[in-house]
Design a protein around this motif. Structure first.
Motif, PDB file in Angstrom:
ATOM      1  N   ALA A   1       0.824  -1.215   0.000  1.00 43.03           N
ATOM      2  CA  ALA A   1       0.000   0.000   0.000  1.00 43.03           C
ATOM      3  C   ALA A   1       0.858   1.265   0.000  1.00 43.03           C
ATOM      4  O   ALA A   1       0.557   2.222  -0.709  1.00 43.03           O
ATOM      5  CB  ALA A   1      -0.931  -0.009   1.210  1.00 43.03           C
ATOM      6  N   THR A   2       1.928   1.259   0.784  1.00 43.56           N
ATOM      7  CA  THR A   2       2.717   2.486   0.950  1.00 43.56           C
ATOM      8  C   THR A   2       4.074   2.419   0.251  1.00 43.56           C
ATOM      9  O   THR A   2       4.720   3.443   0.050  1.00 43.56           O
ATOM     10  CB  THR A   2       2.977   2.743   2.448  1.00 43.56           C
ATOM     11  OG1 THR A   2       3.746   1.647   2.960  1.00 43.56           O
ATOM     12  CG2 THR A   2       1.684   2.861   3.229  1.00 43.56           C
ATOM     13  N   GLY A   3       4.532   1.210  -0.090  1.00 44.42           N
ATOM     14  CA  GLY A   3       5.863   1.053  -0.657  1.00 44.42           C
ATOM     15  C   GLY A   3       6.948   1.142   0.387  1.00 44.42           C
ATOM     16  O   GLY A   3       8.136   1.124   0.077  1.00 44.42           O
ATOM     17  N   LYS A   4       6.530   1.249   1.657  1.00 42.68           N
ATOM     18  CA  LYS A   4       7.511   1.353   2.746  1.00 42.68           C
ATOM     19  C   LYS A   4       7.238   0.262   3.784  1.00 42.68           C
ATOM     20  O   LYS A   4       6.140  -0.291   3.831  1.00 42.68           O
ATOM     21  CB  LYS A   4       7.383   2.729   3.408  1.00 42.68           C
ATOM     22  CG  LYS A   4       7.811   3.850   2.480  1.00 42.68           C
ATOM     23  CD  LYS A   4       8.004   5.137   3.231  1.00 42.68           C
ATOM     24  CE  LYS A   4       8.861   6.057   2.392  1.00 42.68           C
ATOM     25  NZ  LYS A   4       8.544   7.443   2.459  1.00 42.68           N
ATOM     26  N   PRO A   5       8.242  -0.018   4.625  1.00 46.31           N
ATOM     27  CA  PRO A   5       7.992  -1.006   5.678  1.00 46.31           C
ATOM     28  C   PRO A   5       6.871  -0.546   6.611  1.00 46.31           C
ATOM     29  O   PRO A   5       6.716   0.650   6.848  1.00 46.31           O
ATOM     30  CB  PRO A   5       9.334  -1.065   6.430  1.00 46.31           C
ATOM     31  CG  PRO A   5      10.337  -0.516   5.486  1.00 46.31           C
ATOM     32  CD  PRO A   5       9.624   0.465   4.624  1.00 46.31           C
ATOM     33  N   ASP A   6       6.109  -1.505   7.100  1.00 48.69           N
ATOM     34  CA  ASP A   6       5.018  -1.215   8.037  1.00 48.69           C
ATOM     35  C   ASP A   6       5.634  -0.881   9.409  1.00 48.69           C
ATOM     36  O   ASP A   6       6.308  -1.726  10.007  1.00 48.69           O
ATOM     37  CB  ASP A   6       4.128  -2.464   8.112  1.00 48.69           C
ATOM     38  CG  ASP A   6       2.948  -2.271   9.039  1.00 48.69           C
ATOM     39  OD1 ASP A   6       3.020  -1.388   9.932  1.00 48.69           O
ATOM     40  OD2 ASP A   6       1.955  -3.003   8.877  1.00 48.69           O
ATOM     41  N   PRO A   7       5.396   0.343   9.929  1.00 51.54           N
ATOM     42  CA  PRO A   7       6.034   0.733  11.205  1.00 51.54           C
ATOM     43  C   PRO A   7       5.671  -0.191  12.366  1.00 51.54           C
ATOM     44  O   PRO A   7       6.516  -0.453  13.235  1.00 51.54           O
ATOM     45  CB  PRO A   7       5.503   2.151  11.468  1.00 51.54           C
ATOM     46  CG  PRO A   7       4.970   2.622  10.160  1.00 51.54           C
ATOM     47  CD  PRO A   7       4.579   1.419   9.373  1.00 51.54           C
ATOM     48  N   ALA A   8       4.434  -0.695  12.369  1.00 54.21           N
ATOM     49  CA  ALA A   8       4.016  -1.577  13.466  1.00 54.21           C
ATOM     50  C   ALA A   8       4.803  -2.883  13.418  1.00 54.21           C
ATOM     51  O   ALA A   8       5.234  -3.411  14.460  1.00 54.21           O
ATOM     52  CB  ALA A   8       2.517  -1.858  13.365  1.00 54.21           C
ATOM     53  N   VAL A   9       5.026  -3.394  12.198  1.00 54.04           N
ATOM     54  CA  VAL A   9       5.788  -4.635  12.049  1.00 54.04           C
ATOM     55  C   VAL A   9       7.238  -4.407  12.469  1.00 54.04           C
ATOM     56  O   VAL A   9       7.839  -5.233  13.158  1.00 54.04           O
ATOM     57  CB  VAL A   9       5.715  -5.132  10.580  1.00 54.04           C
ATOM     58  CG1 VAL A   9       6.623  -6.333  10.369  1.00 54.04           C
ATOM     59  CG2 VAL A   9       4.285  -5.474  10.204  1.00 54.04           C
ATOM     60  N   MET A  10       7.792  -3.244  12.071  1.00 55.00           N
ATOM     61  CA  MET A  10       9.173  -2.931  12.447  1.00 55.00           C
ATOM     62  C   MET A  10       9.311  -2.838  13.964  1.00 55.00           C
ATOM     63  O   MET A  10      10.276  -3.333  14.551  1.00 55.00           O
ATOM     64  CB  MET A  10       9.625  -1.602  11.813  1.00 55.00           C
ATOM     65  CG  MET A  10       9.995  -1.683  10.351  1.00 55.00           C
ATOM     66  SD  MET A  10      11.185  -2.991   9.939  1.00 55.00           S
ATOM     67  CE  MET A  10      12.706  -2.310  10.563  1.00 55.00           C
ATOM     68  N   GLN A  11       8.331  -2.177  14.621  1.00 53.71           N
ATOM     69  CA  GLN A  11       8.393  -2.024  16.073  1.00 53.71           C
ATOM     70  C   GLN A  11       8.361  -3.386  16.759  1.00 53.71           C
ATOM     71  O   GLN A  11       9.114  -3.639  17.699  1.00 53.71           O
ATOM     72  CB  GLN A  11       7.245  -1.129  16.573  1.00 53.71           C
ATOM     73  CG  GLN A  11       7.444  -0.661  18.000  1.00 53.71           C
ATOM     74  CD  GLN A  11       8.807   0.004  18.230  1.00 53.71           C
ATOM     75  OE1 GLN A  11       9.199   0.910  17.507  1.00 53.71           O
ATOM     76  NE2 GLN A  11       9.568  -0.489  19.215  1.00 53.71           N
ATOM     77  N   ALA A  12       7.483  -4.254  16.237  1.00 50.54           N
ATOM     78  CA  ALA A  12       7.398  -5.599  16.817  1.00 50.54           C
ATOM     79  C   ALA A  12       8.728  -6.330  16.649  1.00 50.54           C
ATOM     80  O   ALA A  12       9.189  -7.045  17.555  1.00 50.54           O
ATOM     81  CB  ALA A  12       6.271  -6.383  16.138  1.00 50.54           C
ATOM     82  N   PHE A  13       9.356  -6.127  15.484  1.00 43.30           N
ATOM     83  CA  PHE A  13      10.670  -6.746  15.246  1.00 43.30           C
ATOM     84  C   PHE A  13      11.707  -6.225  16.248  1.00 43.30           C
ATOM     85  O   PHE A  13      12.445  -6.995  16.863  1.00 43.30           O
ATOM     86  CB  PHE A  13      11.133  -6.479  13.806  1.00 43.30           C
ATOM     87  CG  PHE A  13      12.621  -6.641  13.627  1.00 43.30           C
ATOM     88  CD1 PHE A  13      13.193  -7.906  13.541  1.00 43.30           C
ATOM     89  CD2 PHE A  13      13.451  -5.529  13.591  1.00 43.30           C
ATOM     90  CE1 PHE A  13      14.564  -8.060  13.407  1.00 43.30           C
ATOM     91  CE2 PHE A  13      14.826  -5.679  13.463  1.00 43.30           C
ATOM     92  CZ  PHE A  13      15.381  -6.946  13.375  1.00 43.30           C
ATOM     93  N   PHE A  14      11.755  -4.885  16.427  1.00 42.68           N
ATOM     94  CA  PHE A  14      12.730  -4.311  17.360  1.00 42.68           C
ATOM     95  C   PHE A  14      12.500  -4.820  18.780  1.00 42.68           C
ATOM     96  O   PHE A  14      13.450  -5.139  19.498  1.00 42.68           O
ATOM     97  CB  PHE A  14      12.657  -2.777  17.343  1.00 42.68           C
ATOM     98  CG  PHE A  14      13.210  -2.170  16.071  1.00 42.68           C
ATOM     99  CD1 PHE A  14      14.381  -2.642  15.503  1.00 42.68           C
ATOM    100  CD2 PHE A  14      12.552  -1.111  15.449  1.00 42.68           C
ATOM    101  CE1 PHE A  14      14.896  -2.083  14.341  1.00 42.68           C
ATOM    102  CE2 PHE A  14      13.063  -0.546  14.282  1.00 42.68           C
ATOM    103  CZ  PHE A  14      14.231  -1.036  13.728  1.00 42.68           C
ATOM    104  N   ASP A  15      11.211  -4.896  19.175  1.00 43.48           N
ATOM    105  CA  ASP A  15      10.897  -5.370  20.525  1.00 43.48           C
ATOM    106  C   ASP A  15      11.384  -6.805  20.735  1.00 43.48           C
ATOM    107  O   ASP A  15      11.813  -7.173  21.830  1.00 43.48           O
ATOM    108  CB  ASP A  15       9.390  -5.289  20.777  1.00 43.48           C
ATOM    109  CG  ASP A  15       8.906  -3.845  20.847  1.00 43.48           C
ATOM    110  OD1 ASP A  15       9.770  -2.940  21.007  1.00 43.48           O
ATOM    111  OD2 ASP A  15       7.694  -3.602  20.725  1.00 43.48           O
ATOM    112  N   ALA A  16      11.290  -7.586  19.651  1.00 40.07           N
ATOM    113  CA  ALA A  16      11.655  -9.004  19.770  1.00 40.07           C
ATOM    114  C   ALA A  16      13.164  -9.220  19.637  1.00 40.07           C
ATOM    115  O   ALA A  16      13.655 -10.323  19.886  1.00 40.07           O
ATOM    116  CB  ALA A  16      10.911  -9.817  18.711  1.00 40.07           C
ATOM    117  N   HIS A  17      13.909  -8.189  19.206  1.00 42.76           N
ATOM    118  CA  HIS A  17      15.351  -8.360  18.962  1.00 42.76           C
ATOM    119  C   HIS A  17      16.146  -7.270  19.670  1.00 42.76           C
ATOM    120  O   HIS A  17      16.573  -6.289  19.037  1.00 42.76           O
ATOM    121  CB  HIS A  17      15.646  -8.344  17.462  1.00 42.76           C
ATOM    122  CG  HIS A  17      15.047  -9.504  16.730  1.00 42.76           C
ATOM    123  ND1 HIS A  17      13.737  -9.531  16.315  1.00 42.76           N
ATOM    124  CD2 HIS A  17      15.583 -10.688  16.342  1.00 42.76           C
ATOM    125  CE1 HIS A  17      13.495 -10.676  15.713  1.00 42.76           C
ATOM    126  NE2 HIS A  17      14.589 -11.396  15.706  1.00 42.76           N
TER     127      HIS A  17
END
Lengths: 180, 353
Positions: free
Chosen positions: B162-178
């Protein structure tokens, strides 16, 4: 006593066969394992693969000399013609692969511009000059030869077991050296 | 029952099944080792497939750090590291160097300011035929500690259709998990890239081991530090999409560029298996020699194009550590090299008249 020579492979041929069988199968597993691994094992698998490959090239030369200078037991006379032909061709193929696979690996690293280190300081000269056109051909060739080698070994092992367990015609024991 | 003629049909069938079972078991073990039976196992192929999925395939180019420039020159050791390493690179001798400056973008047609991270890769050609290859980055700590985090980040940063960019919510979840991404994310907030490739500091990040003539091992990290003072990147620099390339060419037309190889020696308590953790600033450092760069050549023409800067290619006297990134980098760089050399060879064959 002349007869044992006609029923069994020479003891040197037998020990070369079984030790190389173990090493070649180990090499094929190391090879497919290391290229599919991002684990810390990757580095030491690569470090093991290269000297073992050169050792196998040396053993292949010794084995060819032994094969050419010693008589081998004949196949059973009642073996169907196509099986005799398959046996002959698959053995030629195995010998070709025993030489081709380490040489292609060595040539591939040379063409890729890699130093060919067998240990921390032992180094082999390149087989050819750096050339990525050649590398691009040799690198996949090394992989496909490995698959062909493994498949041929499986067929060879199945045939050997067929002789040993089903036909029980002395072909299998000619390489194990056991008298049934 | 030693005579095959007396072997019953059922017995023969059982023996055939035994043979089939043995052969299948060995074949299955082979397939498992090759990673064919487990689509979730992290392999170099899957890692690069994910990168290609995110940024596309740029045939013939490196899968990461795709845009760069070849440099040539020499390295001259000064003997100061020879007590720690028997590698001949550290003796007072001139050694030819083939290097490559790059930006950390997988798109070779990106602008030079598209990413803040830059790199310097070097190949030292030692007189005895051995080589030292190192790939360094102008960042203080590694962005991840393991190849799994790198892969998970690539998956998380898949562009949202939809946006051509990474989904911020998915990125945040990734950072939280790593949490191993935290040191780098904290560091880069206050980082401004330098105005030139020539005035950067490039860090090897991963730990290695120096081995001396007595066989003693010393954990080490290294950096290539420019003699030029750091100057921050200004907005006016960014008007040219190739400003780093033009700047490097201009500087080398005027004269040599000099860098110092700084070795940082670890104390026993310093982590060698986690490149996201900096070692204390007071650790002993050795200026092991000077890198002198003399010439820049475009990466399409220069010899660096055909070099895989695998950081595990080391001369006698330098060895890998237990850093899990090293094996992964070696495996992934090889896969990238295999793909791009194959593409280069195919392209030059197909364009031939």
């Amino acid at each position: 006593m002349k007869s044992p020579a006609t029923h069994y492979f020479h003891p040197l041929a037998r020990s070369l066969h079984w030790s190389m069988a173990v090493l070649i199968i180990a090499m094929l597993f190391i090879g497919v394992g290391m290229v599919a691994s991002v684990s810390p094992h990757h580095a030491w698998l690569v470090a093991l693969h290269k000297p073992l490959g050169i050792a196998l090239l040396g053993l292949a030369m010794l084995r060819l000399i032994v094969r050419l200078t010693h008589s081998t037991p004949p196949l059973p006379t009642d073996l169907p013609g196509w099986q005799k032909l398959a046996a002959k061709l698959s053995h030629y193929l195995l010998y070709v692969l025993m030489f081709a696979q380490p040489l292609v690996g060595w040539a591939m690293l040379s063409a890729g511009g890699y130093p060919i280190m067998l240990g921390s300081s032992l180094q082999l000269p390149p087989l050819l000059a750096q050339n990525i056109q050649s590398y691009a051909l040799l690198r996949p060739t090394h992989t496909w030869l490995a698959y062909l080698f493994f498949a041929t070994i499986l067929v060879h092992a199945a045939a050997g077991l067929f002789h040993g367990l089903i036909r029980r015609d002395g072909v299998f024991t000619s390489m194990t050296g056991s008298r049934h | 029952m030693t005579d095959s003629n007396r072997t019953g049909f059922g017995n023969t069938a059982a023996r055939l099944l035994t043979i089939g079972g043995l052969i299948s078991a060995v074949a299955s073990a082979f397939a498992w080792t090759a990673g064919w039976l487990d689509p979730t196992r992290l392999t170099p192929q899957r890692l690069i497939d994910q990168v290609e999925h995110n940024i596309g395939v740029h045939a013939g180019y490196r899968r990461a750090h795709a845009k760069g420039m070849c440099v040539t020159g020499y390295f001259e050791g000064n003997g100061q590291a020879s007590a720690y390493s028997r590698a001949s690179v550290f003796t007072a001798e001139r050694i030819p160097v083939l290097g490559r400056f790059a930006t950390a973008n997988g798109n070779p047609h990106s602008t030079d300011d598209s990413v803040p991270v830059r790199s310097l890769a070097l190949r030292f050609d030692l007189p005895d035929g051995q080589q030292w290859r190192t790939a360094m980055n102008a960042i203080a700590v590694a962005p991840f500690a393991t190849p799994q985090t790198f892969y998970d980040q690539a998956v998380a940063s898949r562009p949202d259709p939809a946006t051509g960019k990474p989904d911020p919510a998915v990125m945040q979840a990734f950072f939280d998990a790593h949490p191993d991404t935290l040191p780098f994310r904290t560091w880069i907030k206050s980082f401004t890239p330098s105005s030139s490739w020539a005035n950067g500091t490039y860090n090897g990040l991963d730990a290695f081991r120096l081995l001396n003539a007595q066989g003693n091992s010393q954990a080490v990290r290294w950096s290539m530090v420019s003699e030029l003072p750091y100057a921050p990147l200004a907005d006016t620099d960014k008007t040219d999409p190739d400003f780093l390339h033009r700047d490097l060419q201009r500087r080398l037309n005027q004269g040599e560029l000099r860098f110092h190889l700084i070795l940082t020696l670890a104390a026993a308590s310093d982590p060698t298996n986690n490149a996201t953790l900096a070692w204390p600033a007071e650790r002993q450092q050795i200026d092991a020699g000077t890198l002198v760069l003399q010439q820049a050549i475009s990466q399409d023409e220069g010899a660096c194009r055909d070099v895989n800067y695998d950081p595990t290619i080391l001369p006698d006297g330098i060895a890998t550590s237990d850093d899990p990134l090293l094996g992964a980098r070696s495996a992934v760089y090889s896969e990238s090299f295999n793909r791009r050399t194959f593409e280069n060879a195919s392209a030059s064959t197909s364009t031939r008249p």
